[in-house]
Design an enzyme around this catalytic site. Structure first.
Site, PDB file in Angstrom:
ATOM      1  N   SER A   1      -4.407  99.038 -91.307  1.00  0.00           N
ATOM      2  CA  SER A   1      -4.213  98.204 -90.115  1.00  0.00           C
ATOM      3  C   SER A   1      -4.657  98.881 -88.826  1.00  0.00           C
ATOM      4  O   SER A   1      -4.101  98.654 -87.758  1.00  0.00           O
ATOM      5  CB  SER A   1      -2.747  97.762 -89.990  1.00  0.00           C
ATOM      6  OG  SER A   1      -2.423  96.823 -90.970  1.00  0.00           O
TER       7      SER A   1
ATOM      8  N   TYR B   1      -2.810  92.148 -84.575  1.00  0.00           N
ATOM      9  CA  TYR B   1      -1.555  91.444 -84.802  1.00  0.00           C
ATOM     10  C   TYR B   1      -0.930  90.834 -83.551  1.00  0.00           C
ATOM     11  O   TYR B   1       0.203  90.388 -83.587  1.00  0.00           O
ATOM     12  CB  TYR B   1      -0.554  92.385 -85.491  1.00  0.00           C
ATOM     13  CG  TYR B   1      -1.044  92.820 -86.851  1.00  0.00           C
ATOM     14  CD1 TYR B   1      -1.225  91.891 -87.877  1.00  0.00           C
ATOM     15  CD2 TYR B   1      -1.365  94.138 -87.114  1.00  0.00           C
ATOM     16  CE1 TYR B   1      -1.694  92.277 -89.116  1.00  0.00           C
ATOM     17  CE2 TYR B   1      -1.827  94.537 -88.364  1.00  0.00           C
ATOM     18  CZ  TYR B   1      -1.989  93.604 -89.350  1.00  0.00           C
ATOM     19  OH  TYR B   1      -2.460  93.982 -90.578  1.00  0.00           O
TER      20      TYR B   1
ATOM     21  N   GLU C   1       3.673 100.074 -90.343  1.00  0.00           N
ATOM     22  CA  GLU C   1       3.331  98.654 -90.404  1.00  0.00           C
ATOM     23  C   GLU C   1       4.523  97.783 -90.800  1.00  0.00           C
ATOM     24  O   GLU C   1       4.351  96.679 -91.307  1.00  0.00           O
ATOM     25  CB  GLU C   1       2.168  98.454 -91.385  1.00  0.00           C
ATOM     26  CG  GLU C   1       0.926  99.243 -91.019  1.00  0.00           C
ATOM     27  CD  GLU C   1      -0.154  99.172 -92.081  1.00  0.00           C
ATOM     28  OE1 GLU C   1      -0.686  98.074 -92.290  1.00  0.00           O
ATOM     29  OE2 GLU C   1      -0.452 100.207 -92.699  1.00  0.00           O
TER      30      GLU C   1
ATOM     31  N   ASP D   1     -13.565  95.664 -94.964  1.00  0.00           N
ATOM     32  CA  ASP D   1     -13.944  95.613 -93.553  1.00  0.00           C
ATOM     33  C   ASP D   1     -15.264  96.335 -93.348  1.00  0.00           C
ATOM     34  O   ASP D   1     -15.503  97.407 -93.930  1.00  0.00           O
ATOM     35  CB  ASP D   1     -12.851  96.258 -92.694  1.00  0.00           C
ATOM     36  CG  ASP D   1     -11.520  95.529 -92.815  1.00  0.00           C
ATOM     37  OD1 ASP D   1     -11.532  94.318 -93.091  1.00  0.00           O
ATOM     38  OD2 ASP D   1     -10.470  96.174 -92.616  1.00  0.00           O
TER      39      ASP D   1
ATOM     40  N   ASN E   1      -8.923  97.166 -98.283  1.00  0.00           N
ATOM     41  CA  ASN E   1      -7.464  97.060 -98.174  1.00  0.00           C
ATOM     42  C   ASN E   1      -6.933  96.348 -99.410  1.00  0.00           C
ATOM     43  O   ASN E   1      -7.299  95.200 -99.670  1.00  0.00           O
ATOM     44  CB  ASN E   1      -7.117  96.282 -96.900  1.00  0.00           C
ATOM     45  CG  ASN E   1      -5.652  96.291 -96.566  1.00  0.00           C
ATOM     46  OD1 ASN E   1      -4.799  96.262 -97.449  1.00  0.00           O
ATOM     47  ND2 ASN E   1      -5.347  96.317 -95.282  1.00  0.00           N
TER      48      ASN E   1
ATOM     49  N   GLY F   1      -2.853  91.682 -95.041  1.00  0.00           N
ATOM     50  CA  GLY F   1      -1.764  90.952 -94.402  1.00  0.00           C
ATOM     51  C   GLY F   1      -1.733  89.486 -94.791  1.00  0.00           C
ATOM     52  O   GLY F   1      -2.765  88.871 -95.083  1.00  0.00           O
TER      53      GLY F   1
ATOM     54  N   ARG G   1      -9.330  93.005 -99.202  1.00  0.00           N
ATOM     55  CA  ARG G   1     -10.162  92.650 -98.047  1.00  0.00           C
ATOM     56  C   ARG G   1     -10.972  93.874 -97.651  1.00  0.00           C
ATOM     57  O   ARG G   1     -10.413  94.957 -97.423  1.00  0.00           O
ATOM     58  CB  ARG G   1      -9.303  92.204 -96.865  1.00  0.00           C
ATOM     59  CG  ARG G   1     -10.110  91.532 -95.736  1.00  0.00           C
ATOM     60  CD  ARG G   1      -9.340  91.461 -94.435  1.00  0.00           C
ATOM     61  NE  ARG G   1      -9.196  92.785 -93.845  1.00  0.00           N
ATOM     62  CZ  ARG G   1      -8.031  93.382 -93.612  1.00  0.00           C
ATOM     63  NH1 ARG G   1      -6.889  92.785 -93.921  1.00  0.00           N
ATOM     64  NH2 ARG G   1      -7.992  94.588 -93.073  1.00  0.00           N
TER      65      ARG G   1
ATOM     66  N   GLU H   1     -13.568 100.263 -95.145  1.00  0.00           N
ATOM     67  CA  GLU H   1     -12.461 100.470 -96.076  1.00  0.00           C
ATOM     68  C   GLU H   1     -12.196  99.189 -96.841  1.00  0.00           C
ATOM     69  O   GLU H   1     -12.587  98.099 -96.420  1.00  0.00           O
ATOM     70  CB  GLU H   1     -11.186 100.924 -95.353  1.00  0.00           C
ATOM     71  CG  GLU H   1     -10.601  99.881 -94.414  1.00  0.00           C
ATOM     72  CD  GLU H   1      -9.309 100.357 -93.765  1.00  0.00           C
ATOM     73  OE1 GLU H   1      -8.609 101.194 -94.367  1.00  0.00           O
ATOM     74  OE2 GLU H   1      -8.992  99.874 -92.674  1.00  0.00           O
TER      75      GLU H   1
END
Length: 310
Positions: free
Chosen positions: A144, A214, A18, A255, A273, A277, A253, A271
């Site tokens: 990601s 992205y 990443e 998901d 995070n 980002g 964050r 998950e």
């Protein structure tokens, strides 16, 4: 925001899968801090990181790394030893949260629904499927959506998966196999100790993988998501509970996948995070903006909590 002027090292780049996303996050953060009058040193991490930080002696480090070794506890442990305040979660939280199996062990017993699954040796995939199709294969400790494959009856991977077919089994020795949950992709950010809102991610083709996350234009963000309020409330509840149980700091964050045919029984956390980002396409700044917080305010709030934590 009354944060005094500081010297902040923004840690970015590195050598993970990443790297490019981290550089985008780090430069955005650095620009925001400079706009608020802070002295900023941009650090593209290499293996001389400790020497670099010892030389510049920052007041704090903004950790804008994604993936290993910046998100898995390695860098956090080094910064702890150097006694430098840093943003986001600490060593223990980082070790647990980046490992999807450890995350399940921490969250599922506390009432947060996550997909059942098991870690499999990639060599066994060429002999037979570990779960009924469709199922998902993903690295145990990457973020990601790096290295995710959805194995369906009509996939071109073969049945069983062929050794020469392109997929994450070519890059990892072990993968996490989980049942595929049909439905909608949702995400909720937590800042400090407050869950923000819910965003739905509508991918224009394929699924929500690294490129979809992205690459501008590949995914539409619906913020706030057009979902029933009870589902939105559950997303916020689970995200905040996961943030607290894992011991996250700064921002996180979570998901989700939601099978809307099953109502609340169809919502699963995938998950959490610990270092989301901060790019122009990222979800946490977008949700913060929806809640009335500018990008620069968000960055300073994360730094402020890091100093309070220290």
């Amino acid at each position: 925001m009354t944060l005094s002027k500081l010297h902040i090292a923004v840690l970015m780049g590195g050598w993970s899968a990443e790297r490019e996303v981290s550089l985008m996050s780090g430069n955005g953060v650095a620009d925001a801090l400079e706009s608020r009058g802070h002295k900023v040193t941009r650090v593209d991490m290499d293996r001389n990181l400790a020497m670099v930080l010892d030389g510049i002696k920052p007041d704090a480090v903004f950790n804008a790394l994604h993936g290993t070794p910046g998100e898995d506890g390695t860098v956090q442990g080094m910064l702890d030893l150097m006694q430098i305040p840093y943003t986001h979660s600490g060593l223990v939280t980082s070790v647990i949260a980046i490992d999807k199996e450890l995350t399940k062990q921490a969250l599922v017993p506390q009432g947060i629904p996550m997909p059942e699954g098991k870690v499999v040796e990639c060599a066994t995939l060429y002999k037979g499927d570990p779960l009924p199709r469709p199922y998902v294969l993903k690295p145990v400790n990457e973020g990601s959506s790096v290295g995710i494959a959805i194995v369906r009856d009509d996939s071109n991977y073969g049945s069983p998966i062929a050794r020469d077919s392109k997929g994450p089994w070519q890059d990892f020795d072990h993968l996490l196999a989980e049942p595929f949950i049909k439905g909608r992709e949702l995400t909720t950010a937590v800042i400090g100790d407050k869950a923000l809102c819910v965003t739905e991610l509508q991918v224009k083709s394929g699924f929500y993988d690294y490129d979809a996350k992205y690459t501008d234009g590949l995914t539409e963000h619906i913020c706030p998501a057009d979902i029933p309020e009870d589902i939105a409330e559950l997303c916020r509840e689970y995200a905040l509970k996961a943030h607290r149980l894992l011991g996250c700091k700064g921002t996180s964050r979570s998901d989700f996948r939601w099978d809307d045919e099953l109502g609340s029984d169809g919502l699963f956390l995938l998950e959490t995070n610990t270092q989301p980002g901060m790019t122009p396409y990222s979800l946490v700044p977008e949700q913060a903006k929806h809640m009335g917080m500018s990008y620069a305010d968000l960055v300073e709030a994360i730094v402020e909590e890091a100093l309070a934590k220290a």
